[in-house]
Design an enzyme around this catalytic site. Structure first.
Site, short mmCIF file in Angstrom:
data_model
loop_
_atom_site.label_atom_id
_atom_site.label_comp_id
_atom_site.label_asym_id
_atom_site.label_seq_id
_atom_site.Cartn_x
_atom_site.Cartn_y
_atom_site.Cartn_z
N HIS A 46 -27.17 16.38 56.66
CA HIS A 46 -26.64 17.96 56.48
C HIS A 46 -27.52 18.39 58.26
O HIS A 46 -28.22 18.93 58.26
CB HIS A 46 -28.68 18.19 56.18
N HIS A 50 -22.85 22.45 57.49
CA HIS A 50 -23.00 21.59 56.48
C HIS A 50 -22.69 21.87 55.09
O HIS A 50 -22.62 23.71 54.97
CB HIS A 50 -23.84 20.33 56.45
N ASP A 52 -23.13 21.13 50.95
CA ASP A 52 -23.37 20.88 49.69
C ASP A 52 -23.03 20.51 48.78
O ASP A 52 -22.48 21.50 48.13
CB ASP A 52 -25.27 21.80 49.53
N HIS A 56 -26.57 16.91 45.74
CA HIS A 56 -27.64 16.77 46.04
C HIS A 56 -29.55 17.53 45.56
O HIS A 56 -30.23 16.80 46.13
CB HIS A 56 -27.31 18.14 47.56
N HIS A 144 -31.28 25.67 44.97
CA HIS A 144 -29.77 24.71 44.82
C HIS A 144 -29.31 24.82 43.66
O HIS A 144 -28.66 24.35 43.29
CB HIS A 144 -31.00 23.33 46.08
N GLU A 156 -24.67 25.77 54.82
CA GLU A 156 -25.70 25.81 55.15
C GLU A 156 -25.06 25.71 56.62
O GLU A 156 -24.61 25.29 57.69
CB GLU A 156 -27.16 25.29 55.40
#
Length: 192
Positions: A46, A50, A52, A56, A144, A156
């Protein structure tokens, strides 16, 4: 054609609080008589800019190597949005159906669970932010889970400083890392 690199540099980016600090180790140096330069590196999945993957936050979710790469390339809209966005904010912004949406907020663009739900219902295929997390510091888990549970990858740590709000083509492929819940990316916006 204009290319805008929207990636943060891996080793100089501030790590998320509690995450390991990326580092590069020099193994060989030509200036010291070695035949070549050679280095290795260590980083959290992360770190910096990056992507996700569902894994995650979703126990049986896809890992980064299982993400459909077509989600990581295609039409994209950058919007100016600072603060914590709600579902009502998303309804007002009218995100692009089937596209990708990037939030430019000076590192302060976050989603609530209702905003994440509204985005999932809108048909977007990827969401991104220039903040270190899509969720606000006091509520990271719910947005998330809402997005990743809907199969929507999250970018992100973008650097959207040079990207004006508007339409682009995004390329943001993760590294091929089997079983990982996230991966650093090199993210680029293209404008014709």
């Amino acid at each position: 054609m204009e290319l805008i690199d929207v990636t943060r540099e891996l080793f100089s980016s501030q790590p998320y609080p509690g995450d390991p600090v990326p580092r590069r180790d020099i193994v060989r140096r030509m200036d010291l008589g070695d035949a070549c330069n050679l280095s290795g590196f260590y980083a959290c999945c992360h770190s910096a800019t990056h992507l996700d993957a569902p894994l995650h936050f979703i126990p049986d979710g896809d890992s980064v190597d299982q993400i459909d790469l077509s989600l990581c390339i295609g039409p994209c809209t950058v919007i100016a949005a600072e603060g914590i966005l709600t579902g009502a904010d998303i309804d007002r912004l009218a995100p692009p159906q089937g596209g990708r949406l990037l939030l430019k907020g000076g590192g302060e663009a976050y989603l609530t669970q209702s905003a994440a739900f509204a985005l999932a219902q809108s048909g977007i295929v990827l969401i991104g932010t220039d903040a270190q997390s899509i969720g606000a510091p006091n509520d990271e888990e719910a947005p998330h889970k809402e997005l990743l549970g809907a199969g929507i990858p999250i970018l992100e740590g973008l650097n959207l400083t040079l990207a004006e709000p508007g339409g682009y083509r995004l390329i943001a492929f993760p590294l091929l890392m089997s079983g990982a819940e996230a991966s650093p990316v090199r993210a680029v916006l293209i404008r014709d």
